[in-house]
Motif scaffolding. Structure first.
Motif, PDB file in Angstrom:
ATOM      1  N   THR A   8       0.918  -1.212   0.080  1.00 51.95           N
ATOM      2  CA  THR A   8      -0.114  -0.113   0.149  1.00 51.95           C
ATOM      3  C   THR A   8       0.784   1.155   0.054  1.00 51.95           C
ATOM      4  OG1 THR A   8      -0.044   0.042   2.577  1.00 51.95           O
ATOM      5  CG2 THR A   8      -2.007  -1.256   1.198  1.00 51.95           C
ATOM      6  N   SER A 383     -12.807   0.450   0.683  1.00 49.45           N
ATOM      7  CA  SER A 383     -11.861   1.135   1.807  1.00 49.45           C
ATOM      8  C   SER A 383     -10.606   0.153   2.222  1.00 49.45           C
ATOM      9  CB  SER A 383     -12.789   1.356   3.225  1.00 49.45           C
ATOM     10  OG  SER A 383     -13.013  -0.192   3.621  1.00 49.45           O
ATOM     11  N   SER A 387      -6.677   2.085   1.083  1.00 51.94           N
ATOM     12  CA  SER A 387      -6.186   2.356   2.304  1.00 51.94           C
ATOM     13  C   SER A 387      -5.097   3.355   2.393  1.00 51.94           C
ATOM     14  CB  SER A 387      -5.297   0.864   2.961  1.00 51.94           C
ATOM     15  OG  SER A 387      -4.803   0.978   3.744  1.00 51.94           O
ATOM     16  N   ASP A 389      -2.550   3.292   4.342  1.00 58.81           N
ATOM     17  CA  ASP A 389      -1.441   2.889   5.057  1.00 58.81           C
ATOM     18  C   ASP A 389       0.167   3.218   4.387  1.00 58.81           C
ATOM     19  OD1 ASP A 389       0.606   1.362   6.303  1.00 58.81           O
ATOM     20  OD2 ASP A 389      -0.661  -0.508   6.441  1.00 58.81           O
TER      21      ASP A 389
END
Length: 561
Positions: A8, A383, A387, A389
């Motif tokens: 991510t 979602s 992300s 992250d």
């Protein structure tokens, strides 16, 4: 549990200012566009090692986007399209068993709200559909532009010829319709005899180029014909694609890859689809919408070996509830998903019904309200894809994601068809690890099939002599069997654990899910085949397939009369 690597990296979100070095983020005033590519009869191996030589562009987009590692469609054309466009299981729509035939009086229930209508009503999208419909056409009210699409161009029934656009089931009848929100008419453009993949490519590009993105976002549904048979046609294409139709390099690649004409036609049709999707994406970029568009790719079901298809290494074929009939490749692409050459995989369990709530969410629509109003079975995964992250490397398993279990299908409550849960009502359900399936085996269609099988002759006409990829074939020749598989340890369904006492609790858990689900199944009506009436009407209207049942409540006009 299966562990796969995910990266991510500043993924773009409709709800944040997240950005990447390769793409700007969407602003709150700019709804994203969607290009949804639904291939036909392309099995699990298409983006993997087996067929990747024929899909360089799709494979690259999958690697640079988010590839779905545990994704499922339905096992046949009409149920998959119904599930995709409604977010509901086919057995909640009364379309769970068999195919919707060309002269059937009926279609996908008119009580269902489709994805394009939800996008239009909630976010002012302009919606386009190209290609295969297969959700009903006896009445104008079943047509795409009566169900939420602003424009449609394609064929209405189960299969069509690639050049002449003729119905495979009824010789001399042509199936090619154009429609707006006012009415419909048989398509009569000079390019009608263009190879269908190129035809849809060119018309999709034209629609993108003419669309006013300052006024409305776009949702485009591209239901390509490839790689569904028949590959044969008339006018120089009696055996399908020829050396004159494709580049020398593709012809040579196909001939070197596999012996047998049918299998060569199959892989070449996939290669042409691959290049068509690339050309469409290049058009999106050329009009300045690359940073504001998601491209989604998947297939409606697995491949059929009798037509040259493959689902290797998975068990089963199109038309079965085994993994080979239902588990297919899928990805969502956006330039911001690129992670410096590292492939991202999303391992959450995902079903074709999940695209609708996920797309609505990406469009900024509150799915908690819409999901309830539309009675969707699908769940929103967006979602997890978006992300923020900052970690460059992480891991995930099938337990990551919102879906805990899924129903493959349940052949039950079908009017005029005798189905007994103990002897012939096929069903399958899985959780994040185990799959319970009651289905037919030893029918010739539940095995493991290779597109490069050494047992096939160079002339693979022998393929068409095998059992067809349908449940009716299995019911006639197979043995109804109860099976349990650990899909994490045994994704190819080789070891049946059903009689192993240590899995009794697992069986009970899955059986309880099925028992609860069974109470919600909608009866599938027996649709009347009005063959003589339909064919007479089509013959009287220049041999063109179109609606033939009319009422005062019709929302579309026949613009050709």
């Amino acid at each position: 549990l299966l562990v796969v690597k995910v990266v991510t990296n500043n993924l773009v979100s409709t709800n944040s200012a997240a950005s990447s070095t390769k793409s700007k983020s969407f602003s709150s005033a700019s709804k994203p566009n969607f290009i949804f590519v639904l291939a036909d009869d392309i099995g699990y191996g298409v983006l993997n090692e087996e067929l990747s030589p024929f899909t360089p562009n799709l494979s690259k987009m999958a690697q640079e986007g988010i590839s779905m590692a545990n994704y499922y469609s339905q096992e046949l054309c009409a149920p998959s399209r119904a599930a995709l466009l409604t977010g509901r299981y086919p057995s909640h729509l009364g379309i769970q068993f068999g195919q919707l035939m060309p002269t059937a009086d009926g279609g996908l229930t008119l009580d269902a709200t489709l994805l394009p209508a939800a996008l239009k009503d909630n976010a002012n999208y302009k919606t386009y559909a190209f290609g295969k419909w297969n959700l009903g056409h006896s009445s104008p009210n079943y047509l795409p532009t009566a169900r939420g699409f602003d424009y449609y161009l394609g064929y209405l029934t189960t299969q069509n010829t690639y050049w002449t656009k003729s119905m495979a089931q009824y010789s001399g009848m042509h199936d090619f319709l154009e429609a707006s929100t006012e009415g419909y008419w048989p398509y009569a453009g000079d390019d009608m005899s263009t190879y269908s993949t190129h035809f849809y490519r060119d018309h999709a590009k034209a629609a993108i180029q003419s669309h006013d993105f300052t006024e409305q976002p776009m949702f485009m549904y591209l239901a390509f014909q490839a790689a569904h048979p028949p590959f044969e046609d008339v006018d120089g294409h009696l055996t399908g694609l020829t050396e004159d139709d494709v580049d020398t390099s593709l012809w040579t690649l196909a001939c070197n890859f596999t012996a047998g004409h049918h299998r060569q036609q199959y892989v070449m049709s996939i290669a042409l689809l691959d290049s068509a999707v690339q050309a469409i994406w290049e058009t999106v970029e050329a009009v300045g919408q690359g940073d504001n568009t998601y491209l989604i790719f998947t297939s409606d079901n697995g491949g059929c070996p009798q037509d040259g298809g493959t689902n290797e290494p998975l068990r089963g074929t199109k038309g079965t509830l085994f993994e080979g009939g239902t588990r297919v490749n899928a990805f969502i692409y956006h330039p911001s998903f690129q992670t410096q050459g590292v492939a991202r995989e999303y391992a959450g369990l995902m079903h074709i019904t999940d695209w609708m709530p996920s797309i609505l969410s990406l469009a900024g629509i509150d799915t908690s309200v819409v999901k309830k109003d539309l009675d969707m079975d699908g769940v929103d995964h967006s979602s997890f894809w978006l992300s923020s992250d900052e970690a460059t490397t992480t891991t995930t398993t099938t337990t990551n994601g919102p879906r805990e279990h899924m129903i493959y299908n349940y052949y039950w409550n079908v009017e005029s068809t005798y189905l007994d849960k103990a002897i012939n009502a096929s069903v399958a359900v899985r959780n994040q690890q185990f799959k319970l399936i009651h289905a037919f085996v030893d029918s010739g269609y539940d095995g493991w099939h290779s597109i490069q099988s050494s047992t096939l002759e160079d002339n693979d006409d022998i393929l068409v002599l095998g059992p067809r990829c349908t449940e009716s074939t299995a019911m006639a020749t197979g043995t109804f069997t109860y099976m349990l598989f650990d899909l994490v340890q045994d994704p190819n369904e080789q070891t049946n654990l059903y009689d192993d006492p240590q899995y009794q609790a697992t069986k009970s858990e899955l059986e309880a899910i099925l028992a609860a689900y069974e109470t919600t199944i909608v009866q599938q009506p027996s649709l009347t085949a009005e063959t003589s009436v339909a064919l007479a009407y089509w013959t009287a209207n220049n041999h063109r397939a179109q609606p033939w049942v009319f009422t005062a409540s019709d929302v579309l006009k026949n613009m050709a009369t």
